[in-house]
Design a protein around this motif. Structure first.
Motif, PDB file in Angstrom:
ATOM      1  N   LYS A 116      62.253  33.784 -18.280  1.00  0.00           N
ATOM      2  CA  LYS A 116      63.593  33.597 -17.685  1.00  0.00           C
ATOM      3  C   LYS A 116      64.302  32.214 -18.898  1.00  0.00           C
ATOM      4  O   LYS A 116      64.630  31.462 -18.679  1.00  0.00           O
ATOM      5  N   PHE A 152      71.696  40.530 -21.040  1.00  0.00           N
ATOM      6  CA  PHE A 152      70.371  39.312 -19.323  1.00  0.00           C
ATOM      7  C   PHE A 152      71.075  40.661 -18.551  1.00  0.00           C
ATOM      8  O   PHE A 152      72.232  40.053 -17.751  1.00  0.00           O
ATOM      9  N   SER A 206      65.507  31.786 -21.010  1.00  0.00           N
ATOM     10  CA  SER A 206      66.589  32.120 -21.911  1.00  0.00           C
ATOM     11  C   SER A 206      68.039  32.255 -20.798  1.00  0.00           C
ATOM     12  O   SER A 206      67.896  33.261 -20.571  1.00  0.00           O
ATOM     13  N   THR A 207      69.039  31.978 -21.155  1.00  0.00           N
ATOM     14  CA  THR A 207      69.850  31.761 -20.455  1.00  0.00           C
ATOM     15  C   THR A 207      71.319  31.627 -21.052  1.00  0.00           C
ATOM     16  O   THR A 207      71.596  30.977 -22.518  1.00  0.00           O
ATOM     17  N   LEU A 230      72.200  35.475 -11.909  1.00  0.00           N
ATOM     18  CA  LEU A 230      72.184  33.740 -10.828  1.00  0.00           C
ATOM     19  C   LEU A 230      72.981  33.590 -10.392  1.00  0.00           C
ATOM     20  O   LEU A 230      73.342  33.558  -9.381  1.00  0.00           O
ATOM     21  N   SER A 268      70.182  35.383 -17.086  1.00  0.00           N
ATOM     22  CA  SER A 268      68.844  34.931 -17.810  1.00  0.00           C
ATOM     23  C   SER A 268      68.490  36.441 -18.221  1.00  0.00           C
ATOM     24  O   SER A 268      68.962  37.388 -17.877  1.00  0.00           O
ATOM     25  N   SER A 299      76.959  33.125 -14.401  1.00  0.00           N
ATOM     26  CA  SER A 299      75.068  31.900 -15.483  1.00  0.00           C
ATOM     27  C   SER A 299      74.164  33.552 -15.338  1.00  0.00           C
ATOM     28  O   SER A 299      73.755  33.821 -13.697  1.00  0.00           O
ATOM     29  N   SER A 349      75.218  30.914 -20.236  1.00  0.00           N
ATOM     30  CA  SER A 349      76.423  30.437 -18.670  1.00  0.00           C
ATOM     31  C   SER A 349      77.790  29.894 -19.013  1.00  0.00           C
ATOM     32  O   SER A 349      77.849  30.183 -20.191  1.00  0.00           O
TER      33      SER A 349
END
Length: 201
Positions: A189, A94, A191-192, A98, A75, A73, A194
């Motif tokens: 943060k 990114f 925009s993520t 995370l 961001s 994950s 995963s």
């Protein structure tokens, strides 16, 4: 030829004891929950009294994979402007990791490399940076768009484009996000991206 009664009773007692010992051994072996290892890979475990499976599992079976721990994950902490991108593929980078269990997500290229054949789950949530524009993002696997999302309300600034799906990937396949159009907001943060391995095939 007739055997004396006391010897018959002794033989029956010995045979009964051996039979009970064998049955006790087989029951203990069947309830053993240690994984079956073959060439370093965990196969299938059958547990008649599973403790980690949900209630209502009639078969009482659990399946574990020795290489099933794959998850990432990431961001983005800054905006993603097309004019600032140096690559023509429009890959979304990114800069904040995370989770990266198995280290199969490369932060520098922002590309996920599938470690084995299996069903993978991906989801992304991106926010456009400005109003009066449309943002469109695609999940790419080996250069082909698999799922896409867009946000195009001209009167809303912080509108999100989000999507999720399951993808069958082969070992060595690459997955990443591509910005098709618009400007991506990354501050705070918002925009993520995963993904994780659901199960191997």
């Amino acid at each position: 030829f007739l055997m004396p009664l006391n010897k018959v009773n002794t033989c029956a007692y010995i045979l009964g004891y051996l039979l009970m010992s064998y049955l006790f051994y087989m029951v203990n072996e069947q309830n053993d929950t240690e994984p079956i290892i073959l060439e370093g890979k965990c196969l299938v475990v059958c547990d008649s009294t599973p403790s980690s499976e949900p209630a209502g599992n009639a078969l009482g079976m659990s399946v574990r994979s020795g290489s099933g721990r794959v998850a990432f994950s990431a961001s983005r902490q800054t905006n993603h402007e097309p004019t600032d991108m140096s690559n023509r593929t429009m890959i979304i980078y990114f800069d904040n990791i995370l989770v990266n269990v198995g280290t199969h997500f490369d932060q520098e290229s922002s590309i996920f490399l599938a470690p084995r054949r299996g069903v993978y789950s991906f989801n992304f949530h991106v926010v456009k940076a400005y109003n009066r524009q449309t943002i469109q993002v695609s999940l790419m696997v080996n250069g082909w768009p698999m799922i896409s999302a867009f946000a195009g309300d001209q009167d809303v600034t912080r509108e999100a484009a989000t999507n999720a799906g399951l993808v069958i990937m082969e070992k060595g396949d690459k997955a990443y996000l591509r910005l098709e159009r618009g400007n991506l907001m990354g501050g705070w943060k918002y925009s993520t991206f995963s993904g994780f391995l659901v199960f191997p095939l």
